[in-house]
Design an enzyme around this catalytic site. Structure first.
Site, short mmCIF file in Angstrom:
data_model
loop_
_atom_site.label_atom_id
_atom_site.label_comp_id
_atom_site.label_asym_id
_atom_site.label_seq_id
_atom_site.Cartn_x
_atom_site.Cartn_y
_atom_site.Cartn_z
CE LYS A 161 30.71 14.10 1.81
NZ LYS A 161 31.67 13.81 0.76
CG ASN A 162 27.68 21.31 9.30
OD1 ASN A 162 28.14 21.20 10.42
ND2 ASN A 162 27.25 22.43 8.81
#
Ligand code: ZN
Lengths: 478, 309
Positions: free
Chosen positions: B104-105
């Protein structure tokens, strides 16, 4: 065609399964105390909750199971016990719902402003957010944050970049998200010392570097361009009363742009998708958080009625926003067929005042169902607010659930004559908002469950907004 | 084993810039490890003197392993790669496992985009994306990255791209990210170019078949309405189809609230105000009551249209 099962009833949590054989029976049971005692499990409040949930359920369920429907169902089963009953043993309000756990949330957020152990190194670039979320949450809960004033100013003096804007901390590159959180935190604590800690002239230059020829903004030098950038930049320009003409060295000038607003409305417009919602950049998927950034950005550029109708298809936008409310949970999801999550109480819930102002309508959304989700399902037992039951509390979900509760409880209206002393400058549209009473038609909150008013565009207290704008209106030049 | 720089001869020329918190204790302060503090001190020092070198790549890799959400480090690494003409293929090979670990970066995806843009080739990317989506089929960054890739390398007419998108919809007809990608491929990404009648017919047919699998799934309904609007067809084009799922004469046999919603629009377009009201009433009172205020708002628009006409 897979056989759909019209009117099949979605089962509530297993403990209370037997009670929900049919709705008439609930009626019977709640009418007769004796029989209801015999059930041994459900209180009067629980019976009322179950009847309510049945009344807002969508009575259609498809037969086909896919990964999406399976996780949606799993989520519903995790949330339902909290909507039906009171597993956290919170004291109940007069509507039979958990009271707002004000003291517990205040303690949680004060703790969030404290020291973090070394495992939190991955938050190193997000510390401005931790400050903003915690401080905003505290003010929504009515806690006086003035004790933090010096330390807020000090923390951000360290994070301010010599070439303008704020990074996550000392020595980090400036980033628009960090800048947004920093400026709002400084504005919240207020006072000339805090205001003067902001290097506005350097900020102007930094924002000039972020402006793109297509109208949008990048988040950082060499960073990604998305609608957060556009919103964050306009929030900063407006609150700090920074000139809207681009600084002389802004690269976008070489493409013929002269103002921060050039091509911006068109760019936001391109972020509206075929579904009606708004995406991070043109043609990505519509998403709740980006929707708030989009309508927020337009509402800083001018009056919502004029701007939203000019740049957005309002009927598809409203359709999409409305579809975000999950039934029977009452909270919002962020995208079509995604899961209910407390942070969208603000991202989607916060769009409504703006959209209602743009359409001259009131109450298009279901505020009471939203408040029910927040009070019943989004409060953690030991304090702090959450995405959904089973998740851990954090400052982010605390801030945005509380802002969502504020949107549900207070009526915010846009009036062209509200704050005349604040109007007249560039980007003055956000200063015509006013809190005008509460929504109490279908309220599910008691007096002690009411959070403070929150400015619908800036998401900080009104007074902080007005004090800051007035301060920088009275200041000549940088 | 923690890695330190102060006793490393390769770094003896650098005076680290330590974090100075001043006299007041900052809010939300993190008790960094010695290792992290020291590495950041060296990074600030090399950034201050604009050093771009092989050893800076090692330093940034080290910091990223401790904190992958550090945009400053990623941005400086990207600049270093381009300044020293480092091997971008090696960079992608290093990036793959890192990306899988931190799904989710934001930074990783933007970094990847910068590298692939410089490499000027999408080779291998589609497969990598597919692997990522196996872990999280609706990951926003991954889909956005795929859209960037298609646009950057002009893959709109790549049949494999459309086939892959169909397979994603096939495996979960409720995956709205996959529907959005189809829209992007077929309509959205083409800079306003008109789409042919045959494509319009194909898309309508495709979405209708999807509706039949699960009529209460909103994705294909939104898609259908979008196509009809884009092609500037009257929305009543969809009337017979909507009636299959929501015949208001038999309210007990209504299979989709979205069909009722669409019918309300169709009747409004046809100026059959009473029928539009009836559809909205059914939605507000029975088939989608949580949105009763919204359906009533739609009713009020019918009134306004009536008085305006
Ligand atoms: Zn969330």
């Amino acid at each position: 065609m897979a056989a759909p099962r019209p009117s099949s009833s979605r089962t509530p949590s297993s403990r209370l399964e037997g009670i929900l054989a049919d709705t008439d029976r609930i009626q019977e049971l709640s009418d007769s105390d004796g029989e209801y005692e015999d059930m041994g499990t459900a209180t009067q409040e629980e019976m009322a909750n179950i009847a309510y949930l049945e009344s807002v359920r969508i009575p259609i369920e498809d037969g086909l199971t896919t990964e999406s429907s399976a996780v949606t169902e799993e989520t519903l089963q995790a949330v339902l016990p909290f909507l039906e009953s009171n597993p956290n043993d919170f004291p109940l309000n007069i509507f039979g719902l958990p009271q707002l756990q004000r003291e517990k949330h205040i303690n949680f957020l004060k703790h969030a402003l404290g020291d973090y152990p070394r495992q939190f190194a991955m938050m190193d670039a997000s510390r401005p957010w931790l400050l903003y979320w915690s401080l905003q949450g505290l003010t929504a809960l009515g806690y006086d944050i003035s004790e933090y004033r010096e330390r807020v100013a000090h923390t951000f003096t360290l994070a301010q970049h010599p070439e303008g804007g704020y990074g996550g901390g000392y020595g980090q590159l400036p980033h628009l998200a960090a800048t947004y959180a920093a400026v709002l935190s400084i504005v919240m604590v207020g006072g000339s010392e805090a205001y003067e800690s902001i290097n506005r002239k350097a900020m102007w230059r930094y924002l000039g570097q972020m402006k793109q020829p297509d109208g949008g903004f990048t988040m950082a030098p060499g960073g990604e361009e998305d609608i957060r950038g556009a919103f964050c930049a306009l929030v900063v320009l407006s609150l700090l009363n920074i000139p809207i003409k681009l600084p002389p060295d802004a690269p976008a000038r070489t493409h013929g742009l002269t103002s921060f607003l050039d091509n911006l409305g068109e760019w936001v417009s391109e972020c509206q998708t075929y579904e009606g919602g708004i995406s991070a950049t043109p043609l990505n998927e519509a998403h709740g958080a980006y929707a708030f950034c989009g309508v927020g950005c337009l509402s800083i550029m001018g009056p919502p009625k004029e701007m939203l109708n000019k740049y957005l298809n309002m009927s598809t936008l409203i359709h999409w926003l409305s579809s975000r409310q999950c039934a029977p949970e009452g909270g919002y999801n962020g995208r079509t067929n995604k899961l209910v999550d407390g942070c969208y109480s603000h991202w989607v819930g916060g769009c409504w005042s703006i959209v209602e102002a743009a359409t001259a309508s009131t109450n298009i959304c279901n505020r009471s169902a939203l408040a029910r989700y927040i009070l019943s399902a989004a409060q953690a037992k030991k304090g702090g607010l959450i995405d959904k039951p089973g998740k851990k509390p954090d400052a982010y979900h605390s801030c945005y659930n509380l802002a969502g509760l504020s949107h549900a409880q207070h009526r915010y209206t846009y009036e062209a004559k509200v704050q005349e002393d604040l109007g007249g400058g560039d980007l003055d549209a956000p200063y015509y908002w006013k809190a005008q009473g509460d929504y109490d038609d279908e309220k599910v909150w008691g007096d002690t469950d009411i959070v403070n008013e929150v400015h619908p565009i800036f998401v900080i207290p009104f007074k902080a907004v007005h004090d800051c704008r007035r301060y920088f209106m009275e200041k000549e030049g940088f | 084993m923690p890695k330190y720089y102060h006793d490393d001869p390769a770094w003896s020329d650098i005076d680290p810039l330590p974090q100075d918190d001043g006299t007041l204790h900052p809010l939300a302060a993190i008790a960094y490890t010695e290792e992290y503090s020291e590495a950041m001190g060296y990074l600030r020092a090399v950034m201050a003197k604009n050093e771009f070198s092989e050893r800076v790549l090692g330093l940034t890799e080290h910091i990223i392993s401790m904190n992958p959400a550090h945009y400053t480090v990623w941005l400086y690494r990207a600049k270093t790669l381009s300044q020293i003409n480092a091997s971008l293929r090696d960079e992608i090979a290093w990036l793959n496992p890192t990306a899988l670990k931190h799904l989710k970066n934001y930074q990783i995806w933007h970094h990847r985009q910068t590298i692939i843009d410089a490499l000027d080739s999408p080779d291998g990317e589609a497969d990598f994306i597919a692997t990522m989506l196996e872990q999280d089929a609706k990951n926003y960054h991954v889909w956005s990255y795929r859209q960037w890739l298609v646009k950057r390398f002009g893959l709109f007419d790549d049949e494999e791209e459309l086939r892959w998108t169909e397979s994603m919809i096939e495996s979960d007809v409720r995956n709205n990210s996959a529907w959005n990608h189809r829209w992007f491929l077929v309509v959205g990404g083409r800079d306003g170019q008109a789409i042919g009648e045959d494509v319009v017919a194909r898309e309508i047919d495709y979405a209708k078949r999807a509706v039949r699998k699960a009529p209460q799934n909103q994705c294909p309904w939104n898609y259908l309405k979008g196509i009809v609007r884009h092609a500037q067809l009257p929305i009543s084009t969809l009337k017979d189809f909507a009636l299959e799922f929501a015949d208001m004469r038999r309210p007990d046999d209504i299979y989709s609230s979205h069909a009722l919603d669409l019918l309300a629009d169709i009747y409004a377009e046809q100026e059959s105000k009473e029928e539009a009201e009836r559809a909205l009433h059914l939605l507000a009172t029975r088939f989608d009551p949580i949105r009763a205020h919204y359906w009533n708002y739609r009713k009020s628009l019918l009134e306004q249209a009536g008085t305006a006409a």
